[in-house]
Scaffold this active site. Structure first.
Site, PDB file in Angstrom:
ATOM      1  CD  GLU A  80      31.228  66.195  32.261  1.00  0.00           C
ATOM      2  OE1 GLU A  80      29.891  66.984  32.070  1.00  0.00           O
ATOM      3  OE2 GLU A  80      31.805  66.158  33.139  1.00  0.00           O
ATOM      4  CD  GLU A 128      30.512  61.731  35.548  1.00  0.00           C
ATOM      5  OE1 GLU A 128      30.895  63.379  35.271  1.00  0.00           O
ATOM      6  OE2 GLU A 128      29.859  61.021  34.911  1.00  0.00           O
TER       7      GLU A 128
END
Length: 261
Positions: free
Chosen positions: A115, A135
């Site tokens: 990210e 995730e």
């Protein structure tokens, strides 16, 4: 530029390029401490008019950044979960909204690490890099802007493939999918990033800033509205000293000396 209390990042200046290094080996986990120091470094860079481009890299051989600190997850509530991701988003957004950032990626770039990569303007990855958002395997989802930035880069289908499966991409696959702009051999990402940053830093800084605003802002607009934004950004440059200097240098066949004015 380095501050004494920075223990997990380092910041140095190479003329008009800032080199910002994650230094929390072996995995460069994005701990709360690292995020705080990263935030301070970004603020310092933004306040320095002499810096015109940033190279973001990581120390060590194993990873660019292997994610966030998962030790904080078991105790999360809805309220603390919001606070956690909003802090990361704010820092990443500040990085994304400032001076041009070229990211030199090697090793593992996973979860929050990817990210952070996605928040940069231009990504240069080594062939041996592994990029992924795992995730969902932890019962959560990417919370530092990953669902949104990945979708804008690679499209909703590719974003769903990566996020829902949690499977990583090789450097080559990430390049082919549009997650990274350049693919280089192992060990060459930083050198390539520095050269590109120096090239960008040699251009008119006001023009670079407005071009970035036109691209970043226009992607959220219709074509017609985006072109209006482009016109506005162009018009703001028309009476600048840098524009006059750029044209004069071109006609005189010399290197322009831009002052950001």
């Amino acid at each position: 530029m380095q501050k004494e209390h920075w223990t997990v990042i380092s910041l140095e200046r190479r003329e008009t390029v800032a080199v910002l290094t994650l230094n929390n080996p072996p995995l460069n986990v994005l701990t709360d401490e690292l995020l705080n120091q990263l935030d301070e470094a970004i603020n310092d860079i933004d306040r320095d008019p002499g810096i015109r481009a940033i190279v973001l890299r990581a120390a060590g051989e194993k990873a660019f950044a292997a994610g966030a600190d998962i030790r904080q997850f078991p105790s999360l509530t809805k309220e603390s979960g919001i606070a956690l991701v909003e802090k990361g988003k704010k820092i990443f957004d500040k990085l994304a909204g400032g001076k041009p950032v070229i990211c030199a990626v090697h090793g593992l770039a996973l979860g929050a690490g990817l990210e952070l990569v996605l928040a940069c303007d231009i990504r240069i990855a080594e062939e041996t890099t592994k990029l992924g958002l795992p995730e969902t395997g932890l019962g959560i989802l990417p919370g530092y802007g990953g669902t949104q930035r990945l979708t804008r880069l690679a499209g909703p289908g590719k974003a769903k493939e990566l996020i829902l499966s949690g499977e990583p991409l090789s450097g080559k696959a990430a390049f082919e999918a549009g997650l990274v702009e350049r693919l280089v051999p192992q060990g060459e990402a930083f050198e390539n990033a520095i050269k590109l940053a120096q090239s960008i830093a040699s251009k008119a800084p006001l023009a670079i800033a407005n071009a970035k605003k036109a691209i970043d802002g226009g992607v959220e607009l219709s074509l017609a509205a985006g072109q209006e934004l482009e016109t506005q950004m162009f018009s703001e440059l028309a009476e600048t000293q840098d524009m006059q200097e750029g044209v004069k240098a071109f006609t005189e066949k010399r290197t322009a000396n831009f002052q950001g004015k």
